[in-house]
Design a protein around this motif. Structure first.
Motif, PDB file in Angstrom:
ATOM      1  N   ARG A 178       0.820  -1.217   0.000  1.00 46.59           N
ATOM      2  CA  ARG A 178       0.000   0.000   0.000  1.00 46.59           C
ATOM      3  C   ARG A 178       0.854   1.266   0.000  1.00 46.59           C
ATOM      4  N   ALA A 179       2.136   1.125  -0.327  1.00 42.24           N
ATOM      5  CA  ALA A 179       3.017   2.301  -0.367  1.00 42.24           C
ATOM      6  C   ALA A 179       2.777   3.088  -1.650  1.00 42.24           C
ATOM      7  N   GLN A 180       2.694   4.392  -1.504  1.00 41.08           N
ATOM      8  CA  GLN A 180       2.575   5.307  -2.636  1.00 41.08           C
ATOM      9  C   GLN A 180       3.898   6.061  -2.750  1.00 41.08           C
ATOM     10  N   TYR A 181       4.436   6.120  -3.943  1.00 35.34           N
ATOM     11  CA  TYR A 181       5.729   6.772  -4.146  1.00 35.34           C
ATOM     12  C   TYR A 181       5.520   8.060  -4.933  1.00 35.34           C
ATOM     13  N   VAL A 182       5.988   9.190  -4.367  1.00 42.51           N
ATOM     14  CA  VAL A 182       5.919  10.478  -5.063  1.00 42.51           C
ATOM     15  C   VAL A 182       7.306  11.097  -5.047  1.00 42.51           C
ATOM     16  N   GLY A 183       7.908  11.221  -6.219  1.00 40.84           N
ATOM     17  CA  GLY A 183       9.210  11.854  -6.340  1.00 40.84           C
ATOM     18  C   GLY A 183       9.055  13.344  -6.599  1.00 40.84           C
ATOM     19  N   TYR A 184       9.954  14.131  -6.023  1.00 41.52           N
ATOM     20  CA  TYR A 184       9.982  15.578  -6.238  1.00 41.52           C
ATOM     21  C   TYR A 184      11.333  15.960  -6.839  1.00 41.52           C
ATOM     22  N   THR A 185      11.307  16.775  -7.864  1.00 44.32           N
ATOM     23  CA  THR A 185      12.558  17.213  -8.483  1.00 44.32           C
ATOM     24  C   THR A 185      12.310  18.465  -9.313  1.00 44.32           C
ATOM     25  N   ALA A 186      13.376  19.206  -9.551  1.00 45.71           N
ATOM     26  CA  ALA A 186      13.325  20.311 -10.505  1.00 45.71           C
ATOM     27  C   ALA A 186      13.940  19.898 -11.831  1.00 45.71           C
ATOM     28  N   THR A 187      14.590  18.754 -11.852  1.00 43.40           N
ATOM     29  CA  THR A 187      15.268  18.262 -13.061  1.00 43.40           C
ATOM     30  C   THR A 187      14.766  16.841 -13.328  1.00 43.40           C
ATOM     31  N   PRO A 188      13.673  16.706 -14.069  1.00 41.26           N
ATOM     32  CA  PRO A 188      12.939  15.443 -14.139  1.00 41.26           C
ATOM     33  C   PRO A 188      13.449  14.429 -15.145  1.00 41.26           C
ATOM     34  N   PHE A 189      14.454  14.773 -15.932  1.00 40.15           N
ATOM     35  CA  PHE A 189      14.754  13.936 -17.083  1.00 40.15           C
ATOM     36  C   PHE A 189      15.223  12.547 -16.688  1.00 40.15           C
ATOM     37  N   ALA A 190      16.001  12.423 -15.609  1.00 36.94           N
ATOM     38  CA  ALA A 190      16.440  11.092 -15.182  1.00 36.94           C
ATOM     39  C   ALA A 190      15.243  10.224 -14.838  1.00 36.94           C
ATOM     40  N   ASN A 191      14.220  10.826 -14.237  1.00 33.97           N
ATOM     41  CA  ASN A 191      13.050  10.050 -13.826  1.00 33.97           C
ATOM     42  C   ASN A 191      12.211   9.586 -15.010  1.00 33.97           C
ATOM     43  N   VAL A 192      12.034  10.452 -16.008  1.00 25.22           N
ATOM     44  CA  VAL A 192      11.169  10.057 -17.119  1.00 25.22           C
ATOM     45  C   VAL A 192      11.885   9.137 -18.097  1.00 25.22           C
ATOM     46  N   PHE A 193      13.218   9.014 -17.970  1.00 28.41           N
ATOM     47  CA  PHE A 193      13.944   8.098 -18.841  1.00 28.41           C
ATOM     48  C   PHE A 193      14.029   6.680 -18.278  1.00 28.41           C
ATOM     49  N   ILE A 194      13.468   6.452 -17.089  1.00 26.25           N
ATOM     50  CA  ILE A 194      13.464   5.100 -16.523  1.00 26.25           C
ATOM     51  C   ILE A 194      12.575   4.210 -17.389  1.00 26.25           C
ATOM     52  N   ASP A 195      12.959   2.965 -17.532  1.00 29.22           N
ATOM     53  CA  ASP A 195      12.180   2.008 -18.320  1.00 29.22           C
ATOM     54  C   ASP A 195      10.845   1.758 -17.621  1.00 29.22           C
ATOM     55  N   PRO A 196       9.706   2.137 -18.222  1.00 29.79           N
ATOM     56  CA  PRO A 196       8.419   1.928 -17.569  1.00 29.79           C
ATOM     57  C   PRO A 196       8.090   0.457 -17.325  1.00 29.79           C
ATOM     58  N   SER A 197       8.717  -0.455 -18.075  1.00 28.86           N
ATOM     59  CA  SER A 197       8.400  -1.875 -17.895  1.00 28.86           C
ATOM     60  C   SER A 197       9.072  -2.470 -16.668  1.00 28.86           C
ATOM     61  N   ASP A 198       9.942  -1.706 -16.006  1.00 29.25           N
ATOM     62  CA  ASP A 198      10.625  -2.184 -14.803  1.00 29.25           C
ATOM     63  C   ASP A 198       9.719  -1.920 -13.605  1.00 29.25           C
ATOM     64  N   ALA A 199       8.927  -2.901 -13.229  1.00 30.03           N
ATOM     65  CA  ALA A 199       7.918  -2.726 -12.187  1.00 30.03           C
ATOM     66  C   ALA A 199       8.524  -2.401 -10.831  1.00 30.03           C
ATOM     67  N   GLN A 200       9.790  -2.782 -10.608  1.00 29.12           N
ATOM     68  CA  GLN A 200      10.412  -2.543  -9.312  1.00 29.12           C
ATOM     69  C   GLN A 200      11.022  -1.152  -9.208  1.00 29.12           C
ATOM     70  N   ASP A 201      11.067  -0.425 -10.291  1.00 27.16           N
ATOM     71  CA  ASP A 201      11.715   0.874 -10.268  1.00 27.16           C
ATOM     72  C   ASP A 201      10.704   1.969  -9.931  1.00 27.16           C
ATOM     73  N   ILE A 202      11.149   3.211  -9.999  1.00 22.43           N
ATOM     74  CA  ILE A 202      10.344   4.335  -9.525  1.00 22.43           C
ATOM     75  C   ILE A 202       9.817   5.170 -10.678  1.00 22.43           C
ATOM     76  N   PHE A 203       9.659   4.563 -11.856  1.00 23.20           N
ATOM     77  CA  PHE A 203       9.097   5.311 -12.974  1.00 23.20           C
ATOM     78  C   PHE A 203       7.708   5.832 -12.593  1.00 23.20           C
ATOM     79  N   PRO A 204       7.407   7.120 -12.861  1.00 26.80           N
ATOM     80  CA  PRO A 204       6.116   7.700 -12.464  1.00 26.80           C
ATOM     81  C   PRO A 204       4.974   7.235 -13.366  1.00 26.80           C
ATOM     82  N   LYS A 205       4.598   5.987 -13.220  1.00 24.10           N
ATOM     83  CA  LYS A 205       3.632   5.369 -14.136  1.00 24.10           C
ATOM     84  C   LYS A 205       2.222   5.968 -14.040  1.00 24.10           C
ATOM     85  N   ASP A 206       1.892   6.577 -12.893  1.00 22.74           N
ATOM     86  CA  ASP A 206       0.523   7.039 -12.694  1.00 22.74           C
ATOM     87  C   ASP A 206       0.312   8.520 -12.975  1.00 22.74           C
TER      88      ASP A 206
END
Length: 993
Positions: free
Chosen positions: A399-427
């Motif tokens: 039931r954990a919800q993950y919310v990342g905060y950043t001013a430089t988002p490019f590293a986050n949006v380049f994460i592979d969305p198919s990696d379910a264990q990673d922190i890609f902002p899928k929602d």
């Protein structure tokens, strides 16, 4: 009936009535109240009237629960995008009037509501979202709305205006409503990203999100507070002061036992106070598992502090009957492997089933350390340490919800969305609006100024007002010393200006608690050691109390401070002469160096650290020398002068070093940035000012793309977060958006761009392909006019941009839509996938059955001065050429020039009348514009013959285009994507339309 029960009943009635309107238009209020009263019994009927509401509003405070319910609903309607029930623009008095009309309420009630809930004129956040089930409604607030109203009141007491608070309310709602319902029987793990600006108040946003989340039922909050102790401690204090409150901190202990006993804000009563523990006043407590000075440690006496109490043992914790009667736990932990390992270990020991605990994980600076940088496609690859621990937390807490905060988002949006264990902002991805009063990258650059460089002044040029060059002389050390001395002089002079303003007024009752200068040249401690010695010598030899120092300050005042402040002080006090300021120089020097310690080194090296940059415990008027510890997340208070020569290889890192971004109330006109210009980096020359300008362009383009695609089509998102990465651009070849070792899962198929400037850059490198492309364009160039036209566009000045004219010379001609399409189809590319989405759109609007496009105006910009000419075509006419270079592979950086863009946008119908007869003569309905740029790369520029001839395989025929603004295709969708499912490699691509 008691007053308390009356208020409760009224609140219940309005909660229910407005909740029924959650997904619909405003409805007649009295009728809605009467309907709800039928279920609440005879007592409720007496309060189902507008008179009862009006009486309650007359005595209400802005933070009362009834007002909160109305604020939420009115703000929802105020911010609704193109609703069927109103033609008025969002966040306007007209929209609010439409709402009141549909509610059927009187003028008197309208005025009361307006006074308590004024129309928010602030910009709304941009949200890219996957589809979700709404749950965060007024009904969901029936638990214990405690911490958000408290936090809201605290911000108002701090001086936040109503619009700023309303903007934060809306922005935090955009996050919380996309988390999972904490009381839902089925567990769901939402992951999102919030994109702010550097030093722009992201902490205020996630504090508000935490407040609303715990009110809604989240019971364990884990804040990942950066990688440094000082940043973690700064975040802990902010949350304790503004959210947790005195009573939760003390929990029965004396005032002097608090970890903040020596904090001035604690002793001045500036920490939030509830009067007594919230649990004794109808709320619920927050238990801190970390303190300001102590990160998370393995709990000594068992793990009782992490145990969650259940009032109904037979029911799960997430059941509302347990959840809203349980205390919340809060911890602020450093992104450190050993700390996170302790937390994971303790969580495994507690008796409460982990699957029952609603958890909120806030990841501050989420692009740093959190992102996995290991290519998991390689055999035996393991995640990087911090990412592995975050993944472990997410796996063990369903039931954990993950919310990342950043001013430089490019590293986050380049994460592979198919990696379910990673922190890609899928929602969801939420892009926060630029706050009022904020100074960011744009405020130090003239990005879209229509004013020619030679006509720019301190009043109309941000660069001239705020940026000073660090020029490197033949003797580099000597040149550096001259610039550094000037920066130090500016620091003393601006300190005197602040004291003058305190004495003369223009800054209200407040004073300048902090005044700092930051010197940032390297992350290496040996450089800091040398700098400390140099700056110390320069300070004591500066002679600020003698004639030589005073003469330097006088000249700097007359040539810099006085003219800039005259243009930009915005009503703040400005001395009429240096003599009027001079009496404040001595006190300023004393504040800075009166303790014989004018410099603080902040780098973790105990041998050379000269003091603590703890802005919470004391006023600091100092020069700070630092590296990584001051390069990300940590707020340098009172920063007025920055001396910056630090290099970085990617935009994310460099942007985070822009510590001069932030809020500069009362001294915005005094801010100065000394930046290195034209330094060498290997075989290349770099310019830090140009680098920050390029980052700003990349960032603004990204935000503009998000804004364009955030509009729903038929109630569904145009793009999901997984389809965002292709929107990232790069303007400088050596400055990548972020570390380039992540893949993404989307492939762009079609990009519709009516009325938008588009600039392909993936031109071929093979000689045969370049020769082919040159041959395609020669007939087009031959058909252009022989006379040069002067084309212009006049911008009207406003609060954010000065007026002026963008003007350039050009040769022009026209090309029928079908002929242009044939050319587009034939052009060869170094990376065909870049142009393919554009070609799909051009095919659609150029078809025989389409009514979107008739022809293209061809525009070939020409240099004003003779020179840089190529002899091209069968007529052997000469045309201007442009020097550009590739950034990597086949990709160029930006090719066009900003002054060339407004005229084509006007001709394509994207801008209003140009005010220029020549430009207006070219405006035709259903006309697009193609701007042609013959490009010569650096390696071939010496190959141009004296007569302008050049081999066609050494010319890059580049072009930009603007399709007619009305050419929207068969529907209003902007993008069409396919997605690649890495678990089904080799199988057909999945169409994501």
């Amino acid at each position: 009936m008691t007053s308390h029960s009356t208020d409760d009943l009224l609140l219940q009635l309005h909660n229910a009535a407005l909740s029924d309107m959650h997904t619909s238009r405003p409805k007649k209020l009295v009728r809605a109240l009467a309907y709800q009263a039928e279920d609440l019994g005879p007592e409720a009927e007496a309060f189902a009237t507008e008179d009862a509401l009006r009486r309650a509003l007359e005595r209400a405070l802005s933070t009362d629960q009834l007002v909160e319910v109305w604020r939420r609903k009115l703000t929802d309607w105020d911010f609704a995008t193109d609703p069927a029930w109103s033609r008025s623009p969002e966040r306007t008095e007209a929209r609010r009037s439409d709402i009141y009309g549909l509610l059927g309420i009187s003028e008197e009630t309208r005025k009361l509501l307006d006074s308590l809930v004024p129309v928010a004129k602030v910009e709304a956040p941009v949200v890219i979202t996957d589809e979700f089930t709404p749950w965060y409604t007024p009904q969901s607030q029936q638990g214990r709305p405690w911490y958000w109203p408290s936090y809201r009141s605290h911000l108002e007491r701090k001086g936040w205006g109503a619009e700023a608070v309303a903007g934060l309310d809306v922005a935090t709602d955009a996050v919380v409503e996309r988390l999972a319902d904490p009381t839902h029987p089925a567990a769901y793990q939402s992951k999102g990203l919030v994109v702010g600006y550097v030093q722009s108040g992201k902490t205020a946003n996630f504090t508000g999100v935490i407040a609303k989340a715990v009110d809604a039922g989240y019971r364990l909050v884990i804040v990942l507070g950066g990688t440094l102790n000082m940043l973690r401690a700064q975040t802990q204090r902010r949350l304790d002061m503004e959210l947790v409150g005195r009573e939760n901190i003390l929990r029965g202990a004396s005032e002097y036992e608090s970890d903040y006993a020596n904090d001035p804000a604690w002793n001045q009563g500036r920490f939030v106070s509830f009067g007594s523990l919230p649990s004794t006043r109808g709320g619920f407590d927050i238990v801190r598992l970390t303190t300001r000075d102590d990160d998370y440690k393995s709990l000594l006496q068992g793990i009782t502090a992490l145990e969650f109490e259940k009032q109904e043992p037979a029911l799960p914790l997430h059941d509302a009957r347990n959840l809203h009667r349980s205390m919340a736990r809060l911890m602020v932990v450093k992104k450190n492997k050993s700390v996170l390992t302790k937390l994971v270990k303790d969580l495994r020991k507690i008796k409460t089933p982990l699957a029952e605990i609603p958890v909120l994980i806030i990841d501050d600076e989420s692009d740093e350390a959190s992102v996995n940088t290991t290519n998991l496609a390689k055999p035996d690859a393991e995640r990087t340490a911090i990412n592995q621990k975050i993944s472990e937390l997410l796996r063990m807490l369903p039931r954990a919800q993950y919310v990342g905060y950043t001013a430089t988002p490019f590293a986050n949006v380049f994460i592979d969305p198919s990696d379910a264990q990673d922190i890609f902002p899928k929602d969801f991805i939420v892009s926060l609006p630029r706050p009022e009063g904020y100074m960011g990258a744009r405020d130090f650059h003239d990005l879209d100024s229509a004013i020619p460089p030679e006509e720019r002044t301190f009043a109309n040029s941000n660069e001239l007002a705020h940026v000073r060059n660090i020029t490197v002389a033949a003797d580099e050390d000597a040149g550096d010393d001259v610039c550094l001395q000037q920066a130090m002089d500016m620091f003393v002079l601006t300190a005197a200006m602040k004291l003058y303003r305190e004495a003369e007024g223009g800054y209200g009752e407040r004073y300048f608690q902090h005044h700092t200068m930051l010197i940032h040249e390297s992350v290496r401690t040996e450089v800091h050691r040398e700098l400390l010695g140099k700056v110390t010598r320069m300070w004591w030899n500066a002679g600020y109390m003698g004639p030589s120092g005073r003469e330097r300050l006088r000249e700097l005042f007359d040539t810099d401070i006085a003219p800039v402040s005259a243009a930009r002080a915005d009503g703040l006090a400005v001395p009429p002469s240096f003599d009027a300021l001079a009496r404040h120089v001595g006190p300023a020097v004393t504040r800075i160096g009166g303790d014989d310690n004018p410099i603080i080194v902040v780098n973790g090296d105990k041998d050379i650290e000269t003091g603590e940059a703890d802005f919470d415990r004391r006023p600091i008027w100092k020069i700070l020398i630092g590296g990584q510890k001051l390069a990300r997340g940590f707020t340098v208070e009172g920063l007025t002068v920055s001396y910056f020569r630090r290099r970085a290889g990617n935009a994310s890192t460099l942007m985070q070093m822009g510590r001069w971004f932030g809020f500069r109330e009362g001294y915005r006109d005094l801010v100065r940035v000394f930046l290195g210009r034209s330094e060498s980096m290997g075989a290349k020359e770099i310019d830090l000012y140009s680098a920050f300008e390029a980052i700003c362009l990349d960032e603004e383009n990204f935000r503009a793309e998000l804004r364009q695609y955030a509009t729903l089509v038929d109630g569904r998102p145009q793009v999901t977060p997984a389809q965002v990465p292709p929107l990232v651009s790069q303007h400088l070849p050596w400055l990548k958006p972020t570390s380039p070792n992540k893949m993404y899962n989307a492939r762009l198929v079609e990009l519709r761009s009516p009325g938008h400037w588009q600039e392909p850059t993936a031109y071929p490198t093979k000689a045969a392909d370049l020769r082919h492309n040159t041959g395609l364009w020669l007939p087009v160039l031959d058909a252009l006019s022989t006379e040069v036209m002067s084309l212009g566009y006049r911008f009207t000045g406003d609060a954010t941009r000065d007026g002026g004219v963008h003007r350039f010379d050009a040769l022009v001609g026209s090309l029928p839509a079908q002929d242009a399409l044939c050319l587009f189809r034939e052009v060869r590319w170094g990376a065909p996938s870049q142009f393919a989405p554009h070609l799909a759109y051009l095919e659609e609007i150029s078809g025989a059955s389409s009514c979107d496009l008739d022809d293209w105006l061809i525009v070939a910009p020409q240099h004003t001065k003779r020179g840089q000419r190529l002899t091209l075509g069968h007529s052997e006419r000469t045309f201007a050429w442009f020097g550009r270079d590739r950034r990597r592979g086949p990709l160029f950086g930006a090719i066009s020039e900003p002054k060339h863009r407004a005229v084509p946008l006007r001709i394509a119908g994207a801008l209003a009348d140009s005010g220029d007869p020549a430009t207006e003569s070219l405006v035709v309905p259903r006309r697009g514009v193609i701007v042609v740029y013959p490009v010569i790369e650096a390696k071939h520029r010496t190959d141009i013959a004296e007569d302008g001839r050049m081999a066609p395989d050494k010319i890059v025929m580049a072009f930009s285009f603007v399709a007619p603004s009305a050419a929207r295709g068969s529907d209003s969708r902007v993008l069409r994507f396919t997605t690649v499912d890495r678990s089904r490699e080799g199988q057909p691509i999945i169409d994501a339309r």
